[in-house]
Design a protein around this motif. Structure first.
Motif, PDB file in Angstrom:
ATOM      1  N   PRO A  39       0.836  -1.204   0.000  1.00 27.92           N
ATOM      2  CA  PRO A  39       0.000   0.000   0.000  1.00 27.92           C
ATOM      3  C   PRO A  39       0.870   1.254   0.000  1.00 27.92           C
ATOM      4  N   GLY A  40       0.402   2.259  -0.690  1.00 23.53           N
ATOM      5  CA  GLY A  40       1.068   3.565  -0.623  1.00 23.53           C
ATOM      6  C   GLY A  40       2.284   3.715  -1.514  1.00 23.53           C
ATOM      7  N   LEU A  41       2.629   2.676  -2.259  1.00 21.03           N
ATOM      8  CA  LEU A  41       3.829   2.777  -3.103  1.00 21.03           C
ATOM      9  C   LEU A  41       3.425   3.223  -4.516  1.00 21.03           C
ATOM     10  N   ALA A 106       5.767  13.769   5.082  1.00 21.46           N
ATOM     11  CA  ALA A 106       4.651  13.994   6.001  1.00 21.46           C
ATOM     12  C   ALA A 106       5.039  13.554   7.417  1.00 21.46           C
ATOM     13  N   GLN A 107       5.819  12.479   7.513  1.00 25.39           N
ATOM     14  CA  GLN A 107       6.154  11.944   8.831  1.00 25.39           C
ATOM     15  C   GLN A 107       6.866  12.995   9.692  1.00 25.39           C
ATOM     16  N   GLN A 108       7.804  13.712   9.080  1.00 22.90           N
ATOM     17  CA  GLN A 108       8.521  14.735   9.837  1.00 22.90           C
ATOM     18  C   GLN A 108       7.573  15.895  10.194  1.00 22.90           C
ATOM     19  N   ALA A 109       6.604  16.137   9.325  1.00 20.78           N
ATOM     20  CA  ALA A 109       5.614  17.177   9.632  1.00 20.78           C
ATOM     21  C   ALA A 109       4.788  16.770  10.858  1.00 20.78           C
ATOM     22  N   PHE A 110       4.400  15.481  10.938  1.00 23.39           N
ATOM     23  CA  PHE A 110       3.654  15.017  12.131  1.00 23.39           C
ATOM     24  C   PHE A 110       4.507  15.231  13.390  1.00 23.39           C
ATOM     25  N   GLU A 111       5.799  14.905  13.270  1.00 18.67           N
ATOM     26  CA  GLU A 111       6.701  15.018  14.415  1.00 18.67           C
ATOM     27  C   GLU A 111       6.788  16.473  14.883  1.00 18.67           C
ATOM     28  N   GLY A 130      -6.985   3.994  10.778  1.00 16.48           N
ATOM     29  CA  GLY A 130      -6.240   5.167  10.335  1.00 16.48           C
ATOM     30  C   GLY A 130      -4.804   4.864   9.960  1.00 16.48           C
ATOM     31  N   TYR A 131      -4.091   5.936   9.636  1.00 14.20           N
ATOM     32  CA  TYR A 131      -2.738   5.818   9.096  1.00 14.20           C
ATOM     33  C   TYR A 131      -1.701   5.546  10.204  1.00 14.20           C
ATOM     34  N   GLY A 132      -0.949   4.472  10.023  1.00 16.16           N
ATOM     35  CA  GLY A 132       0.028   4.037  11.023  1.00 16.16           C
ATOM     36  C   GLY A 132       1.112   5.066  11.305  1.00 16.16           C
ATOM     37  N   VAL A 172      -7.099  14.085  10.305  1.00 17.61           N
ATOM     38  CA  VAL A 172      -7.996  13.525   9.284  1.00 17.61           C
ATOM     39  C   VAL A 172      -7.353  13.493   7.897  1.00 17.61           C
ATOM     40  N   THR A 173      -7.852  12.564   7.075  1.00 21.33           N
ATOM     41  CA  THR A 173      -7.483  12.470   5.654  1.00 21.33           C
ATOM     42  C   THR A 173      -8.781  12.650   4.853  1.00 21.33           C
ATOM     43  N   PRO A 174      -9.317  13.877   4.799  1.00 20.46           N
ATOM     44  CA  PRO A 174     -10.678  14.073   4.269  1.00 20.46           C
ATOM     45  C   PRO A 174     -10.828  13.811   2.774  1.00 20.46           C
ATOM     46  N   GLN A 177      -9.966   8.972   2.728  1.00 20.93           N
ATOM     47  CA  GLN A 177      -9.602   8.447   4.045  1.00 20.93           C
ATOM     48  C   GLN A 177      -8.692   7.234   3.915  1.00 20.93           C
ATOM     49  N   TYR A 178      -7.611   7.248   4.721  1.00 23.20           N
ATOM     50  CA  TYR A 178      -6.685   6.118   4.690  1.00 23.20           C
ATOM     51  C   TYR A 178      -6.937   5.242   5.896  1.00 23.20           C
ATOM     52  N   PRO A 179      -7.275   3.955   5.715  1.00 23.36           N
ATOM     53  CA  PRO A 179      -7.256   3.219   4.455  1.00 23.36           C
ATOM     54  C   PRO A 179      -8.627   2.978   3.804  1.00 23.36           C
ATOM     55  N   GLU A 205      -4.864  18.261   8.547  1.00 20.00           N
ATOM     56  CA  GLU A 205      -5.407  17.702   7.301  1.00 20.00           C
ATOM     57  C   GLU A 205      -4.258  17.067   6.532  1.00 20.00           C
ATOM     58  N   ASP A 206      -4.270  15.736   6.446  1.00 25.08           N
ATOM     59  CA  ASP A 206      -3.222  15.014   5.714  1.00 25.08           C
ATOM     60  C   ASP A 206      -3.764  14.731   4.312  1.00 25.08           C
ATOM     61  N   ASP A 207      -3.251  15.481   3.340  1.00 21.34           N
ATOM     62  CA  ASP A 207      -3.784  15.401   1.966  1.00 21.34           C
ATOM     63  C   ASP A 207      -2.802  14.609   1.104  1.00 21.34           C
ATOM     64  N   TYR A 208      -2.549  13.362   1.483  1.00 26.33           N
ATOM     65  CA  TYR A 208      -1.402  12.593   0.980  1.00 26.33           C
ATOM     66  C   TYR A 208      -1.522  12.154  -0.476  1.00 26.33           C
ATOM     67  N   ASP A 209      -2.745  11.874  -0.980  1.00 24.40           N
ATOM     68  CA  ASP A 209      -2.815  11.339  -2.354  1.00 24.40           C
ATOM     69  C   ASP A 209      -4.001  11.890  -3.143  1.00 24.40           C
ATOM     70  N   GLY A 235       1.163  17.991   3.204  1.00 22.24           N
ATOM     71  CA  GLY A 235       1.243  17.302   1.913  1.00 22.24           C
ATOM     72  C   GLY A 235       2.579  16.584   1.791  1.00 22.24           C
ATOM     73  N   THR A 236       2.681  15.692   0.840  1.00 23.90           N
ATOM     74  CA  THR A 236       3.903  14.907   0.646  1.00 23.90           C
ATOM     75  C   THR A 236       4.166  14.695  -0.840  1.00 23.90           C
ATOM     76  N   PHE A 237       5.435  14.550  -1.191  1.00 22.86           N
ATOM     77  CA  PHE A 237       5.774  14.175  -2.567  1.00 22.86           C
ATOM     78  C   PHE A 237       5.963  12.659  -2.695  1.00 22.86           C
ATOM     79  N   SER A 238       5.718  11.928  -1.604  1.00 21.01           N
ATOM     80  CA  SER A 238       5.976  10.480  -1.618  1.00 21.01           C
ATOM     81  C   SER A 238       5.103   9.731  -2.618  1.00 21.01           C
ATOM     82  N   LYS A 239       3.890  10.214  -2.851  1.00 19.98           N
ATOM     83  CA  LYS A 239       2.977   9.517  -3.777  1.00 19.98           C
ATOM     84  C   LYS A 239       3.086  10.099  -5.182  1.00 19.98           C
TER      85      LYS A 239
HETATM   86  C1  LIG Z   1      -2.148   8.723   4.996  1.00 22.30           C
HETATM   87  C2  LIG Z   1      -0.732   8.936   4.608  1.00 22.30           C
HETATM   88  N1  LIG Z   1      -0.143  10.099   4.912  1.00 22.30           N
HETATM   89  C3  LIG Z   1       1.140  10.352   4.555  1.00 22.30           C
HETATM   90  C4  LIG Z   1       1.878   9.416   3.872  1.00 22.30           C
HETATM   91  C5  LIG Z   1       3.267   9.755   3.383  1.00 22.30           C
HETATM   92  O1  LIG Z   1       4.194   9.873   4.327  1.00 22.30           O
HETATM   93  P1  LIG Z   1       5.675  10.376   4.009  1.00 22.30           P
HETATM   94  O2  LIG Z   1       5.586  11.729   3.360  1.00 22.30           O
HETATM   95  O3  LIG Z   1       6.280  10.429   5.346  1.00 22.30           O
HETATM   96  O4  LIG Z   1       6.326   9.396   3.093  1.00 22.30           O
HETATM   97  C6  LIG Z   1       1.333   8.178   3.578  1.00 22.30           C
HETATM   98  C7  LIG Z   1       2.151   7.125   2.921  1.00 22.30           C
HETATM   99  O5  LIG Z   1       1.861   5.959   2.915  1.00 22.30           O
HETATM  100  C8  LIG Z   1      -0.015   7.945   3.925  1.00 22.30           C
HETATM  101  O6  LIG Z   1      -0.612   6.788   3.602  1.00 22.30           O
END
Ligand SMILES: Cc1ncc(COP(=O)(O)O)c(C=O)c1O
Length: 405
Positions: A39-41, A106-111, A130-132, A172-174, A177-179, A205-209, A235-239
């Motif tokens: 997931p998420g890749l 995003a992870q560092q933003a949460f931190e 929710g998101y781990g 929230v991931t409005p 929603q993940y997952p 607001e986590d707007d990840y994808d 937001g993240t560039f991971s996706k």
């Molecule tokens: C809900 C959610 N938020 C954020 C991210 C991305 O996190 P990061 O930017 O730390 O890679 C993911 C990646 O799986 C996600 O599923």
């Protein structure tokens, strides 16, 4: 030879803090990369690698001397400007470049948010399931994480458990929603903003994808709906690019922007400006939007491939999530036992079958599999889909036999 006294010798086993132990517990689910369904890749096989390498080479060659020093700008100004334009236009985020702080994902933003805005014991409303990654940040910061059930419209504040600490943060991931994959309608967003105001809480607001939507119109961000003072947009560039880039961002309420910028420089240090310059150019030239449009079309095809491979199982009763958006489908299962059985078989076959129950902090209300379809080549998705289909049909046949005998 003098021997070190036993009392001074290194301890036999490392001893970790309570916070460290809490983190280690969360590491158990970090999985090896398998062939399909992680997931998420994103589809790294589709990434324009040659073009990207050319861009990186040029920006590293042109790196400016001041970029070699410590930075306190909250990110390269050109990137913040390009992002601001992009977010205003495509996500209806209301911001100025000065409200943006670039992070390592995003992870560092949460931190950073957790560090600056919470004290141990503070309440956080977390989507359940929710998101781990967000759960990990909140739990290891010793926050009182309150799982708030998700229904067909996302987090339902009316279902927040009674007698729990009031929220300081609401995560929230409005958009998607993940997952579970549901989108939060405007009425629910307004209800959530009302709840946040009632508790004097801040919304993350986590707007990840949100870029990957297939047959529904894009929903504007929650941040854009609000008066902004209560919403921190992440937001993240991971996706949309790739997770190894480790680049994301926070859009902050005006009053917090300077504090976050300085805290980021103090706590995490900023840098990688040539890389940020490359991303800025990719966005400003429109290549970023073209890349997203291409990936949207290809991910849609990959989802179709997975659906086709699973069609016989769906005909026999397997329920799949809507797939209107995102990079994964959720296949509902009958029980946690079935989920555990299938997940173990997946591990043997090197197919990532992520159990839905893993996304719950409390007792899982549903069992299922989270199937990422974006990150593997078409043929792998087709093969793994057919394998999963046979597996599920065999399970059904076995359970029917059990019932008959
Ligand atoms: C809900 C959610 N938020 C954020 C991210 C991305 O996190 P990061 O930017 O730390 O890679 C993911 C990646 O799986 C996600 O599923």
């Amino acid at each position: 030879v003098a021997r070190m006294p036993a009392a001074l010798a290194a301890p036999a086993a490392p001893r970790y803090s309570a916070r460290g132990e809490a983190l280690l517990e969360r590491c158990a689910t970090l999985s090896d990369h398998c062939e399909a369904f992680a997931p998420g890749l994103p589809g790294l096989d589709l990434f324009p690698h040659t073009q990207w390498q050319r861009l990186l080479r040029r920006h590293y060659r042109q790196a400016e001397r001041p970029w070699l020093a410590y930075q306190t700008q909250g990110g390269l100004p050109a990137l913040k400007e390009a992002l601001c334009d992009y977010l205003t236009l495509s996500r209806a985020v209301r911001c100025r470049p000065a409200q943006i702080v670039i992070t390592q994902g995003a992870q560092q933003a949460f931190e950073l948010v957790t560090h600056l805005l919470t004290d141990p014991g503070d309440g956080v409303w977390m989507e359940e399931p929710g998101y781990g990654g967000a759960q990990t940040s909140f739990l290891t910061a010793n926050l009182a994480v309150v799982p708030v059930p998700v229904d067909d419209e996302g987090m339902n504040p009316a279902l927040a458990p009674q007698g729990t600490p009031p929220p300081r943060l609401i995560y929230v991931t409005p958009s998607h929603q993940y997952p579970s994959g549901v989108t939060m309608p405007v009425a629910r967003r307004l209800a959530l903003l009302e709840q946040a105001a009632a508790h004097d809480a801040l919304i993350i607001e986590d707007d990840y994808d949100s870029e990957f939507r297939y047959d529904i119109p894009p929903t504007p961000s929650l941040q854009g709906l609000s008066d902004q003072a209560r919403v921190l947009y992440i937001g993240t560039f991971s996706k949309v690019l790739y997770p190894g880039l480790r680049m994301g961002y926070l859009v902050l309420p005006e009053a917090m922007a300077d504090t976050f910028r300085l805290a980021q420089a103090r706590l995490h240090r900023e840098g990688h400006y040539p890389l940020q310059a490359a991303v800025a150019e990719f966005i400003a030239t429109g290549d970023f939007s073209r890349h997203i449009a291409r990936m949207r079309a290809r991910y849609r095809q990959r989802q179709t491939l997975l659906r086709q491979a699973l069609a016989p199982a769906v005909k026999a009763g397997l329920r799949l999530s809507s797939g209107h958006a995102g990079m994964h489908l959720v296949a509902e299962l009958e029980s946690i036992e079935q989920e555990t059985r299938l997940t173990a078989l997946g591990r043997q076959a090197r197919v990532t079958l992520s159990p839905l129950s893993r996304y719950y902090l409390g007792t899982p209300a549903r069992a299922g599999l989270v199937l990422g379809y974006a990150g593997a080549p078409d043929e792998t998705i087709r093969r793994a889909g057919q394998w999963l289909c046979s597996l599920w049909l065999a399970e059904v046949a076995a359970s029917n036999e059990g019932r008959l005998s």
